[in-house]
Design an enzyme around this catalytic site. Structure first.
Site, mmCIF file in Angstrom:
data_model
loop_
_atom_site.group_PDB
_atom_site.id
_atom_site.type_symbol
_atom_site.label_atom_id
_atom_site.label_comp_id
_atom_site.label_asym_id
_atom_site.label_seq_id
_atom_site.Cartn_x
_atom_site.Cartn_y
_atom_site.Cartn_z
ATOM 1 N N LYS A 226 37.204 48.786 34.519
ATOM 2 C CA LYS A 226 36.337 47.695 35.086
ATOM 3 C C LYS A 226 35.322 47.283 34.513
ATOM 4 C CE LYS A 226 39.272 48.511 39.390
ATOM 5 N NZ LYS A 226 38.966 48.939 40.674
ATOM 6 N N GLY B 59 52.969 42.820 43.214
ATOM 7 C CA GLY B 59 53.885 41.618 42.963
ATOM 8 C C GLY B 59 54.649 41.106 44.233
ATOM 9 N N GLY C 246 56.024 45.867 43.049
ATOM 10 C CA GLY C 246 55.487 46.657 44.045
ATOM 11 C C GLY C 246 54.569 46.020 44.932
ATOM 12 N N ILE D 54 37.799 40.001 44.640
ATOM 13 C CA ILE D 54 36.530 39.365 44.331
ATOM 14 C C ILE D 54 36.613 38.509 43.205
ATOM 15 C CG2 ILE D 54 33.938 39.964 44.251
ATOM 16 C CD1 ILE D 54 34.713 42.648 45.252
#
EC number: 1.1.1.3
Length: 436
Positions: free
Chosen positions: A205, A15, A12, A136
């Site tokens: 996260k 990838g 996708g 980042i």
């Protein structure tokens, strides 16, 4: 030297971006690494797309388990997302002695402890820079660059969709629903945006970053989640008038009582660097004892930025293939024997400052009643402003408090809402000064 063979699970956005970076910058990567990186096999249901983006020599399969079982693959790159099939594939890859690169924050936040334990057992590496804040390099900073420090806190704008919505609401005064629709039209928000706007993405996260910062197992169940869907554009406007910006922050902080781990809308002073991060951009602020405050800013999503982080992980693993496992950087920054559970604070026990908006009957004595309630709970007022009269009978009061324990503010809010002169629920938004 022998090329590094990689297998990619999913073709996708990330990838295909990974293949693109490896092809576009092949010469530069080889200069840095001292060997080539070969896209040996990809798993995708779209064979036509695979033929368009991959080298002619790349094997293509619809069965992802063929990738994790192929004896010639050195590194498996998992960019499927989700947890069901991705978890099984990653665990089988590790079981087969493959190193793993993943961009899957949900997988690591929910099953990272199991994955890292098996990786330690099998002496393989799992790298995950792309799982947090896209391109980042915050994971590398926490694991390596800040290794000499005791990290005190992390606060991050780590969901671009929510940050775009809040930026539009502030700049244009638009309602949440209208901006969400625009974000969906622009491709920033999914048809079902719950994962982003209700804080789950940011929660995954900040959970990973908290484990890296404080040497604890990943513990997503301990993360408090509050999204932006109930925010009123009035509060964003009032906050700006008072010198603050509203951002959806992921926050983790180590205190004497334990570790705070939370995601929620937050007022931050407009003078802080984080307050200037707008649109879909991400930024993470880290406060540590030796270096003080550092800020990491950049694109938190997208094909090329995320693929940049994936390829950096591939390069890191390739450099360390022959290193003694004991000399590799530990998955969670600390030696496995030193990764231990610590007390995780519930929201009643966190310490913060607060923005309150109260709709009251416009009559004498109301401010005194509210001030008395706050004083009774030990809550000190920093500012109290009347924002005008509504419907000729009611007024809006905005209160900024000094720092206090959240259970005190909750008790005060319940007492305010019980007053006859208070009409409707009290709006509460947490505030962070972000001082070092």
């Amino acid at each position: 030297m022998k090329p590094i063979n990689i297998g990619i699970l999913g073709l996708g956005t990330v990838g295909s971006g990974t293949v693109g970076v490896l092809r576009s910058n092949a010469a530069e990567i080889s200069r840095r690494l001292g060997r080539d990186v070969n896209v040996f096999m990809v798993s995708t249901r779209n064979a036509e797309k695979a033929r368009e983006v991959c080298p002619e020599s790349t094997l293509v399969t619809a069965d992802p388990f063929e990738v994790v079982r192929h004896p010639d693959i050195d590194i498996v790159v998992e960019v499927f997302g989700g947890t069901e099939i991705a978890k099984d594939l990653v665990l089988e890859a590790i079981q087969n002695g493959k190193h793993v690169v993943t961009a899957n924050k949900k997988l690591l936040a929910e099953y990272g402890n199991e994955i890292f334990a098996l990786a330690e057992q099998k002496n393989v590496m799992v790298q995950f820079e792309a799982a947090v804040a896209g391109g980042i390099p915050i994971i590398k900073a926490l694991r390596e660059g800040l290794a000499a420090n005791n990290i005190r806190s992390i606060a991050g704008i780590i969901n671009g969709t929510s940050n775009f919505i809040l930026t539009e609401m502030r700049e244009k005064g638009s309602a949440f629903a209208d901006v969400l629709k625009k974000a969906q039209e622009l491709g920033y928000a999914e048809a079902d945006p719950t994962f982003d706007i209700e804080g789950h993405d940011a929660g995954h996260k900040i959970t990973i970053m908290s484990a890296l910062a404080f040497g604890t197992p990943v513990n997503f169940n301990a993360c408090y989640l509050e999204g932006i869907s109930k925010l009123d554009s009035r509060d964003i406007k009032y906050a700006e008038e008072l010198g603050y910006r509203v951002k959806l922050l992921g926050i983790t902080r180590k205190t004497e009582k334990g570790i705070e781990l939370r995601v929620h809308p937050t007022l931050i002073p407009e003078s802080r660097l984080l307050a200037s991060v707008n649109g879909v951009m991400n930024a993470v602020r880290v406060d540590a004892d030796m270096i003080g405050e550092t800020l990491y800013y950049g694109a938190g999503a997208g094909s090329k930025p995320t693929a940049s982080a994936v390829v950096a992980d591939i390069i890191d693993i390739s450099r360390l293939l022959t290193a003694d496992p004991g000399n590799r950087v530990p998955h969670l920054a600390f030696q496995p024997s030193q990764v231990k559970p610590q007390n995780m604070l519930g929201m009643d026990d966190i310490t913060s400052s607060y923005y309150l908006r109260v709709q009251v009957k416009d009559e004498p004595g109301v401010l005194g009643q509210i001030a008395n309630i706050l004083a009774k709970e030990g809550v000190s007022i920093e500012a109290l402003i009347q924002k005008g009269v509504l419907d000729q009978t009611d007024a809006e009061i905005v209160i900024l408090t000094h720092s206090t324990v959240e259970k005190n503010i909750n008790t005060a809010i319940a007492a305010m809402e019980a007053l006859e002169c208070v009409h409707g629920p009290v709006v509460m938004i947490r505030m962070e000064s972000l001082h070092g």
